[in-house]
Motif scaffolding. Sequence first.
Motif, PDB file in Angstrom:
ATOM      1  N   PRO A   1     -81.022  41.498  85.620  1.00  0.00           N
ATOM      2  CA  PRO A   1     -79.948  42.418  85.222  1.00  0.00           C
ATOM      3  C   PRO A   1     -78.950  41.745  84.281  1.00  0.00           C
ATOM      4  O   PRO A   1     -78.761  40.525  84.328  1.00  0.00           O
ATOM      5  CB  PRO A   1     -79.293  42.781  86.559  1.00  0.00           C
ATOM      6  N   PRO A   2     -78.272  42.522  83.443  1.00  0.00           N
ATOM      7  CA  PRO A   2     -77.470  41.958  82.354  1.00  0.00           C
ATOM      8  C   PRO A   2     -76.132  41.358  82.752  1.00  0.00           C
ATOM      9  O   PRO A   2     -75.539  40.622  81.960  1.00  0.00           O
ATOM     10  CB  PRO A   2     -77.260  43.159  81.431  1.00  0.00           C
ATOM     11  N   ASN A   3     -75.605  41.657  83.946  1.00  0.00           N
ATOM     12  CA  ASN A   3     -74.264  41.198  84.302  1.00  0.00           C
ATOM     13  C   ASN A   3     -74.240  39.861  85.031  1.00  0.00           C
ATOM     14  O   ASN A   3     -73.168  39.399  85.446  1.00  0.00           O
ATOM     15  CB  ASN A   3     -73.551  42.255  85.155  1.00  0.00           C
TER      16      ASN A   3
ATOM     17  N   THR B   1     -85.468  37.128  80.208  1.00  0.00           N
ATOM     18  CA  THR B   1     -84.360  37.211  79.266  1.00  0.00           C
ATOM     19  C   THR B   1     -83.127  36.662  79.954  1.00  0.00           C
ATOM     20  O   THR B   1     -82.712  37.190  80.995  1.00  0.00           O
ATOM     21  CB  THR B   1     -84.096  38.666  78.830  1.00  0.00           C
ATOM     22  N   ILE B   2     -82.567  35.601  79.416  1.00  0.00           N
ATOM     23  CA  ILE B   2     -81.360  35.034  80.006  1.00  0.00           C
ATOM     24  C   ILE B   2     -80.197  35.964  79.677  1.00  0.00           C
ATOM     25  O   ILE B   2     -79.933  36.244  78.502  1.00  0.00           O
ATOM     26  CB  ILE B   2     -81.079  33.618  79.453  1.00  0.00           C
ATOM     27  N   PRO B   3     -79.492  36.485  80.694  1.00  0.00           N
ATOM     28  CA  PRO B   3     -78.392  37.413  80.417  1.00  0.00           C
ATOM     29  C   PRO B   3     -77.319  36.802  79.511  1.00  0.00           C
ATOM     30  O   PRO B   3     -77.085  35.589  79.533  1.00  0.00           O
ATOM     31  CB  PRO B   3     -77.829  37.713  81.813  1.00  0.00           C
ATOM     32  N   LEU B   4     -76.660  37.653  78.755  1.00  0.00           N
ATOM     33  CA  LEU B   4     -75.703  37.230  77.737  1.00  0.00           C
ATOM     34  C   LEU B   4     -74.549  36.410  78.310  1.00  0.00           C
ATOM     35  O   LEU B   4     -74.018  35.503  77.647  1.00  0.00           O
ATOM     36  CB  LEU B   4     -75.146  38.472  77.020  1.00  0.00           C
ATOM     37  N   LYS B   5     -74.150  36.693  79.546  1.00  0.00           N
ATOM     38  CA  LYS B   5     -72.996  36.017  80.141  1.00  0.00           C
ATOM     39  C   LYS B   5     -73.324  34.642  80.717  1.00  0.00           C
ATOM     40  O   LYS B   5     -72.404  33.904  81.104  1.00  0.00           O
ATOM     41  CB  LYS B   5     -72.383  36.906  81.229  1.00  0.00           C
ATOM     42  N   VAL B   6     -74.589  34.299  80.791  1.00  0.00           N
ATOM     43  CA  VAL B   6     -74.985  32.982  81.305  1.00  0.00           C
ATOM     44  C   VAL B   6     -74.794  31.943  80.201  1.00  0.00           C
ATOM     45  O   VAL B   6     -75.332  32.079  79.111  1.00  0.00           O
ATOM     46  CB  VAL B   6     -76.454  32.993  81.778  1.00  0.00           C
ATOM     47  N   LYS B   7     -74.030  30.911  80.480  1.00  0.00           N
ATOM     48  CA  LYS B   7     -73.732  29.878  79.481  1.00  0.00           C
ATOM     49  C   LYS B   7     -74.565  28.615  79.665  1.00  0.00           C
ATOM     50  O   LYS B   7     -74.587  27.760  78.775  1.00  0.00           O
ATOM     51  CB  LYS B   7     -72.242  29.500  79.542  1.00  0.00           C
ATOM     52  N   GLU B   8     -75.240  28.498  80.796  1.00  0.00           N
ATOM     53  CA  GLU B   8     -76.020  27.289  81.068  1.00  0.00           C
ATOM     54  C   GLU B   8     -77.276  27.619  81.854  1.00  0.00           C
ATOM     55  O   GLU B   8     -77.230  28.370  82.823  1.00  0.00           O
ATOM     56  CB  GLU B   8     -75.172  26.292  81.862  1.00  0.00           C
TER      57      GLU B   8
ATOM     58  N   ALA C   1     -86.224  34.574  76.268  1.00  0.00           N
ATOM     59  CA  ALA C   1     -85.203  34.925  75.281  1.00  0.00           C
ATOM     60  C   ALA C   1     -83.859  34.384  75.759  1.00  0.00           C
ATOM     61  O   ALA C   1     -83.425  34.691  76.875  1.00  0.00           O
ATOM     62  CB  ALA C   1     -85.130  36.439  75.104  1.00  0.00           C
ATOM     63  N   MET C   2     -83.236  33.556  74.919  1.00  0.00           N
ATOM     64  CA  MET C   2     -81.963  32.941  75.277  1.00  0.00           C
ATOM     65  C   MET C   2     -80.868  33.473  74.367  1.00  0.00           C
ATOM     66  O   MET C   2     -81.068  33.591  73.157  1.00  0.00           O
ATOM     67  CB  MET C   2     -82.065  31.421  75.160  1.00  0.00           C
ATOM     68  N   PRO C   3     -79.696  33.795  74.916  1.00  0.00           N
ATOM     69  CA  PRO C   3     -78.616  34.343  74.086  1.00  0.00           C
ATOM     70  C   PRO C   3     -78.026  33.293  73.151  1.00  0.00           C
ATOM     71  O   PRO C   3     -78.028  32.095  73.452  1.00  0.00           O
ATOM     72  CB  PRO C   3     -77.582  34.803  75.124  1.00  0.00           C
ATOM     73  N   THR C   4     -77.488  33.749  72.049  1.00  0.00           N
ATOM     74  CA  THR C   4     -76.878  32.859  71.062  1.00  0.00           C
ATOM     75  C   THR C   4     -75.773  32.005  71.665  1.00  0.00           C
ATOM     76  O   THR C   4     -75.557  30.863  71.263  1.00  0.00           O
ATOM     77  CB  THR C   4     -76.313  33.693  69.890  1.00  0.00           C
ATOM     78  N   THR C   5     -75.081  32.555  72.653  1.00  0.00           N
ATOM     79  CA  THR C   5     -73.924  31.880  73.243  1.00  0.00           C
ATOM     80  C   THR C   5     -74.290  30.841  74.301  1.00  0.00           C
ATOM     81  O   THR C   5     -73.405  30.179  74.839  1.00  0.00           O
ATOM     82  CB  THR C   5     -72.989  32.917  73.871  1.00  0.00           C
ATOM     83  N   LEU C   6     -75.560  30.682  74.603  1.00  0.00           N
ATOM     84  CA  LEU C   6     -75.973  29.684  75.601  1.00  0.00           C
ATOM     85  C   LEU C   6     -75.614  28.282  75.104  1.00  0.00           C
ATOM     86  O   LEU C   6     -75.969  27.894  73.991  1.00  0.00           O
ATOM     87  CB  LEU C   6     -77.478  29.784  75.848  1.00  0.00           C
ATOM     88  N   GLY C   7     -74.912  27.510  75.957  1.00  0.00           N
ATOM     89  CA  GLY C   7     -74.427  26.211  75.526  1.00  0.00           C
ATOM     90  C   GLY C   7     -75.233  25.020  76.012  1.00  0.00           C
ATOM     91  O   GLY C   7     -75.221  23.964  75.380  1.00  0.00           O
ATOM     92  N   LYS C   8     -75.949  25.178  77.131  1.00  0.00           N
ATOM     93  CA  LYS C   8     -76.628  24.025  77.716  1.00  0.00           C
ATOM     94  C   LYS C   8     -77.954  24.430  78.341  1.00  0.00           C
ATOM     95  O   LYS C   8     -78.059  25.472  78.991  1.00  0.00           O
ATOM     96  CB  LYS C   8     -75.745  23.368  78.777  1.00  0.00           C
TER      97      LYS C   8
END
Length: 256
Positions: free
Chosen positions: A120-122, A141-148, A164-171
């Motif tokens: 789920p996306p949240n 698909t890694i949800p958009l809010k996941v940063k790591e 699929a990893m979001p652009t905002t993923l940092g680590k």
Amino acid sequence: MKPIFADFVRIIYGGENYVHVPSAWDLRLSEQGYYNSRLILGPNAFALWRNVFFSVWFSGDVRVIGDSAFNSCIFLQDVDLSNISSALEEIGAYAFSGCSMMMIHYTTWSDVLREVYDLPPNITKIGAGAFMNCNSLEHITIPLKVKEIEEETFAGCIQLHSVAMPTTLGKIGTKAFYNCKALGAISIPKMCTDIGELAFYHLSSLTNIMVEDGNESYKVEHGCLLSVDGAVLHAAAAGQSRIEMPDTVTQIPCEE
């Protein structure tokens, strides 16, 4: 076999509501009239159900699936998150580790009712090893809010062929995709600045490596994922017939 519906047993720790569900073949975590608060499915809730065929679907407002909640439930076949797809925020460390037969999905409305075999996306956090050795997992698909993506999150998912990893993923943590033998392509997000050791190790089907435009930490040369200075090798397209190692490489992480 008809489902056996189990009732909540309410256990309170530190003001949070933890949920333990008694043994059953199929479970429905059903919201009772006095259960209106946001819920946590507690650590190790089903971790000993290793020889039982069962499926789980939720109702109510569960926001956290705790650490090792379904760890090593090798016969867990179906996890339906449809009723908590908006509420679910966190999947704990090793929550579904070793669930080798599991399919995870939810339903959503757009123009039509659609079944989505994904997360789920949240969701904002996926713990270390959460899906390790989930052999039936084919796409994520890694949800958009996941940063790591934490260490070993998808390690040993031998049928995982796309991520699929979001652009905002940092680590991307150590051994995050270790031994994902079917994974054919990876794309490093623009904001990713930290890839742990062996994150993409033993990817025998990997043929395509990309780094999003604007990423200042990594680059691709000759089928190799490198640190931007070319010194550290993070992945190689092992599925290609030939790989040319750049002369700049001085560090190749390896297993001890």
